[in-house]
Scaffold this motif. Structure first.
Motif, PDB file in Angstrom:
ATOM      1  N   PHE A  14      -7.468  13.073  -4.374  1.00  0.00           N
ATOM      2  CA  PHE A  14      -6.523  11.990  -4.058  1.00  0.00           C
ATOM      3  C   PHE A  14      -5.161  12.492  -3.607  1.00  0.00           C
ATOM      4  O   PHE A  14      -4.140  11.971  -4.024  1.00  0.00           O
ATOM      5  CB  PHE A  14      -6.313  11.072  -5.242  1.00  0.00           C
ATOM      6  CG  PHE A  14      -7.561  10.444  -5.751  1.00  0.00           C
ATOM      7  CD1 PHE A  14      -8.264   9.554  -4.975  1.00  0.00           C
ATOM      8  CD2 PHE A  14      -8.035  10.759  -6.992  1.00  0.00           C
ATOM      9  CE1 PHE A  14      -9.418   8.986  -5.444  1.00  0.00           C
ATOM     10  CE2 PHE A  14      -9.204  10.195  -7.469  1.00  0.00           C
ATOM     11  CZ  PHE A  14      -9.886   9.302  -6.696  1.00  0.00           C
ATOM     12  N   PHE A  48       0.067  15.148 -10.910  1.00  0.00           N
ATOM     13  CA  PHE A  48       0.689  13.971 -10.319  1.00  0.00           C
ATOM     14  C   PHE A  48       2.097  13.712 -10.825  1.00  0.00           C
ATOM     15  O   PHE A  48       2.816  12.898 -10.255  1.00  0.00           O
ATOM     16  CB  PHE A  48      -0.197  12.738 -10.533  1.00  0.00           C
ATOM     17  CG  PHE A  48      -1.388  12.763  -9.636  1.00  0.00           C
ATOM     18  CD1 PHE A  48      -1.276  12.386  -8.300  1.00  0.00           C
ATOM     19  CD2 PHE A  48      -2.611  13.219 -10.081  1.00  0.00           C
ATOM     20  CE1 PHE A  48      -2.360  12.440  -7.451  1.00  0.00           C
ATOM     21  CE2 PHE A  48      -3.702  13.279  -9.234  1.00  0.00           C
ATOM     22  CZ  PHE A  48      -3.572  12.885  -7.916  1.00  0.00           C
ATOM     23  N   LEU A  99      -4.564   6.042  -7.230  1.00  0.00           N
ATOM     24  CA  LEU A  99      -5.985   6.357  -7.284  1.00  0.00           C
ATOM     25  C   LEU A  99      -6.264   7.528  -8.228  1.00  0.00           C
ATOM     26  O   LEU A  99      -7.287   7.570  -8.897  1.00  0.00           O
ATOM     27  CB  LEU A  99      -6.484   6.707  -5.884  1.00  0.00           C
ATOM     28  CG  LEU A  99      -6.486   5.551  -4.901  1.00  0.00           C
ATOM     29  CD1 LEU A  99      -6.548   6.060  -3.487  1.00  0.00           C
ATOM     30  CD2 LEU A  99      -7.654   4.646  -5.177  1.00  0.00           C
ATOM     31  N   GLY A 100      -5.319   8.471  -8.279  1.00  0.00           N
ATOM     32  CA  GLY A 100      -5.601   9.730  -8.959  1.00  0.00           C
ATOM     33  C   GLY A 100      -5.606   9.670 -10.463  1.00  0.00           C
ATOM     34  O   GLY A 100      -6.358  10.398 -11.099  1.00  0.00           O
ATOM     35  N   CYS A 154       6.033   7.947  -1.637  1.00  0.00           N
ATOM     36  CA  CYS A 154       6.832   7.299  -0.586  1.00  0.00           C
ATOM     37  C   CYS A 154       7.503   6.029  -1.097  1.00  0.00           C
ATOM     38  O   CYS A 154       8.504   5.593  -0.550  1.00  0.00           O
ATOM     39  CB  CYS A 154       6.031   7.035   0.674  1.00  0.00           C
ATOM     40  SG  CYS A 154       4.279   6.941   0.472  1.00  0.00           S
ATOM     41  N   LEU A 205       4.309  15.477  -8.436  1.00  0.00           N
ATOM     42  CA  LEU A 205       4.087  14.839  -7.134  1.00  0.00           C
ATOM     43  C   LEU A 205       4.779  13.485  -7.012  1.00  0.00           C
ATOM     44  O   LEU A 205       4.763  12.888  -5.946  1.00  0.00           O
ATOM     45  CB  LEU A 205       2.594  14.680  -6.864  1.00  0.00           C
ATOM     46  CG  LEU A 205       1.900  15.953  -6.374  1.00  0.00           C
ATOM     47  CD1 LEU A 205       0.429  15.713  -6.177  1.00  0.00           C
ATOM     48  CD2 LEU A 205       2.514  16.452  -5.092  1.00  0.00           C
ATOM     49  N   ILE A 220      -3.255  10.527   0.518  1.00  0.00           N
ATOM     50  CA  ILE A 220      -3.895   9.241   0.791  1.00  0.00           C
ATOM     51  C   ILE A 220      -3.109   8.447   1.844  1.00  0.00           C
ATOM     52  O   ILE A 220      -3.684   7.741   2.654  1.00  0.00           O
ATOM     53  CB  ILE A 220      -3.999   8.400  -0.503  1.00  0.00           C
ATOM     54  CG1 ILE A 220      -4.825   9.133  -1.558  1.00  0.00           C
ATOM     55  CG2 ILE A 220      -4.609   7.049  -0.218  1.00  0.00           C
ATOM     56  CD1 ILE A 220      -6.277   9.214  -1.274  1.00  0.00           C
ATOM     57  N   CYS A 221      -1.771   8.583   1.817  1.00  0.00           N
ATOM     58  CA  CYS A 221      -0.950   7.790   2.747  1.00  0.00           C
ATOM     59  C   CYS A 221      -1.318   8.058   4.211  1.00  0.00           C
ATOM     60  O   CYS A 221      -1.644   7.123   4.929  1.00  0.00           O
ATOM     61  CB  CYS A 221       0.543   8.030   2.513  1.00  0.00           C
ATOM     62  SG  CYS A 221       1.093   7.475   0.899  1.00  0.00           S
ATOM     63  N   VAL A 251       7.105  13.188  -4.016  1.00  0.00           N
ATOM     64  CA  VAL A 251       6.719  12.801  -2.660  1.00  0.00           C
ATOM     65  C   VAL A 251       6.111  11.403  -2.612  1.00  0.00           C
ATOM     66  O   VAL A 251       5.509  11.022  -1.618  1.00  0.00           O
ATOM     67  CB  VAL A 251       5.743  13.803  -2.013  1.00  0.00           C
ATOM     68  CG1 VAL A 251       6.479  14.986  -1.469  1.00  0.00           C
ATOM     69  CG2 VAL A 251       4.684  14.244  -2.978  1.00  0.00           C
ATOM     70  N   LEU A 286       0.820  -1.221   0.000  1.00  0.00           N
ATOM     71  CA  LEU A 286       0.000   0.000   0.000  1.00  0.00           C
ATOM     72  C   LEU A 286       0.854   1.273   0.000  1.00  0.00           C
ATOM     73  O   LEU A 286       0.627   2.188   0.760  1.00  0.00           O
ATOM     74  CB  LEU A 286      -0.954   0.027   1.203  1.00  0.00           C
ATOM     75  CG  LEU A 286      -2.052  -1.027   1.254  1.00  0.00           C
ATOM     76  CD1 LEU A 286      -2.916  -0.817   2.487  1.00  0.00           C
ATOM     77  CD2 LEU A 286      -2.906  -0.977   0.027  1.00  0.00           C
ATOM     78  N   GLY A 297       2.611   4.589  -2.063  1.00  0.00           N
ATOM     79  CA  GLY A 297       2.431   5.462  -3.220  1.00  0.00           C
ATOM     80  C   GLY A 297       1.025   5.443  -3.766  1.00  0.00           C
ATOM     81  O   GLY A 297       0.801   5.340  -4.966  1.00  0.00           O
ATOM     82  N   MET A 298       0.051   5.531  -2.865  1.00  0.00           N
ATOM     83  CA  MET A 298      -1.340   5.360  -3.273  1.00  0.00           C
ATOM     84  C   MET A 298      -1.934   6.558  -4.024  1.00  0.00           C
ATOM     85  O   MET A 298      -2.900   6.392  -4.760  1.00  0.00           O
ATOM     86  CB  MET A 298      -2.215   5.088  -2.044  1.00  0.00           C
ATOM     87  CG  MET A 298      -1.845   3.855  -1.323  1.00  0.00           C
ATOM     88  SD  MET A 298      -1.843   2.456  -2.411  1.00  0.00           S
ATOM     89  CE  MET A 298      -3.520   1.972  -2.248  1.00  0.00           C
ATOM     90  N   CYS A 299      -1.388   7.765  -3.816  1.00  0.00           N
ATOM     91  CA  CYS A 299      -2.043   8.932  -4.412  1.00  0.00           C
ATOM     92  C   CYS A 299      -2.117   8.840  -5.930  1.00  0.00           C
ATOM     93  O   CYS A 299      -3.200   8.939  -6.500  1.00  0.00           O
ATOM     94  CB  CYS A 299      -1.354  10.214  -3.995  1.00  0.00           C
ATOM     95  SG  CYS A 299      -1.337  10.438  -2.229  1.00  0.00           S
TER      96      CYS A 299
END
Lengths: 221, 192
Positions: free
Chosen positions: B23, A104, A32-33, A112, A107, B26-27, A110, A25, A27-29
């Motif tokens: 979004f 994104f 999903l984005g 992770c 982004l 989210i983390c 950032v 789980l 680097g979820m942004c």
């Protein structure tokens, strides 16, 4: 089991066992984005993979030159430089994709996942295995993004990679290209993949057991 | 003028909610939402850093990057500013207000890799806000993050007591729950 040290073990680590999206789980942004379509998923996955590969290589090369205390800021600068390179290159050669990924791309810095691999792997390993780590993690990440993008595109717009397979005026599940659909689709996708991986592992373990037991019993006879 | 500000506030807080619609962040949203008390601490830390980061990246952009024509350094300079800002806030807070540091301390290092902070800084650039609008936007976005995080933590505390199918335990059920919450937030669409 010596699977962690073996070449094949390392190869499958990032893709299945420690897949950044399904198992960890991370680097979820962006996951999903940007996964409204499969193309966006692939684009984002590849962009992140390029940054991951570049930063893993540089971090593995300069790890002995950086003082322990400032290593995180140093890694962040390395990552940010690669993100800028990818950002400007995509703006020049793939303007459409760059436009649809939008916010994104910068982004990625950032994400992770990338800092996590630099800190947890590249800073402790030699160049060759850091490259392998970046490639497998990148493939795992891209695969997850593409899968989610494909699921959302099929359900939400009735097409795949931009090729429509339903009639023009057909009703599709629009929810899946909207924000809530991203969460719901990813939730079920993770549940499905994890169950599948667990089943496969149990099956492999059972097979290994029988293989090792059969010669033993025969020998006893 | 006041109407503009109101539009920004409603837009950033509810309509384009940072977490559930854009979004971003989210983390921490998934990571620290299993208990209500940690969710409140994280939200407070985010609100604090987001406002200061919004203002300082605005100043950096308008007094360093634009005059010298080095906008391509935006990503690098923003992340450095945010990372050092987090460190600075932590040091100052430790000195000035130990109780506050005790409450928020553990969350501060996590904020560096919180894409919501960086995302808000970039959104401010994208919308070309003035300094006043920047401050309002940063605070409203942080409030939006807080609303989403606290609502989600409240749901997850109840969810912990529910029987969940084995395959869905942990991450998957949290994501589906977040999806339903996002569905609720879609009701705000068209408000601003």
């Amino acid at each position: 089991m010596s699977d962690a040290s073996g070449f094949r073990g390392q190869l499958t680590k990032g893709i299945f066992r420690e897949n950044p999206v399904f198992a960890m789980l991370l680097g979820m942004c962006p996951v999903l984005g940007v996964t409204g379509t499969a193309i966006n998923g692939i684009g984002m996955g590849l962009a992140s993979s390029v940054v991951l590969l570049g930063s893993n290589i540089v971090v593995a090369l300069i790890k002995d030159l950086i003082p322990e205390k400032v290593r995180i800021p140093a890694y962040i600068v390395v990552i940010a430089s690669f993100v800028t390179i990818v950002d400007l290159t995509m703006a020049a050669y793939l303007p459409d994709l760059h436009e649809s990924l939008g916010l994104f791309i910068p982004l990625i810095v950032v994400n992770c996942l990338i800092l996590g691999r630099a800190e947890a792997f590249a800073s402790r390993n030699v160049l060759a295995s850091s490259v392998l780590d970046a490639v497998t993690m990148g493939v795992g990440f891209t695969m997850a993004l593409t899968m989610l993008g494909a699921v959302r595109e099929i359900l939400g717009s009735g097409s795949l990679f931009g090729l429509a397979f339903v009639a023009e005026d057909a009703t599709t599940m629009l929810l899946f290209i909207m924000p809530p659909g991203a969460f719901i689709a990813l939730g079920f996708l993770i549940a499905g993949v994890n169950t599948g991986v667990k089943k496969a592992r149990a099956l492999a373990a059972a097979r290994r057991d029988t293989v090792s037991r059969v010669p033993a019993t025969e020998g006893a006879r | 003028m006041t109407g503009d500000y109101l539009t920004i506030v409603i837009g950033a807080m509810l309509v384009n909610n940072l977490v559930l619609v854009q979004f971003l962040g989210i983390c921490p949203f998934l990571g620290v939402s299993s208990r209500l008390s940690t969710a409140v601490g994280m939200s407070a830390a985010v609100m604090f850093v987001m406002t200061i980061a919004g203002i300082s990246t605005y100043l950096i952009r308008h007094f360093l990057l634009l005059p010298f024509g080095i906008e391509f350094l935006q990503t690098v300079s923003f992340i450095l500013v945010i990372a050092s800002l987090v460190q600075l806030v932590e040091i100052v807070m430790k000195k000035v207000s130990p109780p506050l540091h005790q409450a928020l301390g553990v969350f501060l290092p996590l904020i560096t890799t919180n894409c919501a902070i960086m995302g808000v800084a970039l959104l401010i650039v994208q919308h070309e806000y003035s300094l006043g609008e920047t401050i309002i936007f940063a605070i409203a976005s942080a409030v939006g993050f807080t609303i989403a995080l606290i609502a989600f933590a409240g749901i997850r505390e109840r969810l912990a007591l529910m029987p969940v199918p084995k395959a869905m335990q942990g991450g998957p059920i949290a994501l589906v729950t977040a999806g339903l919450l996002a569905l609720a937030f879609m009701g705000f669409q068209g408000l601003a």
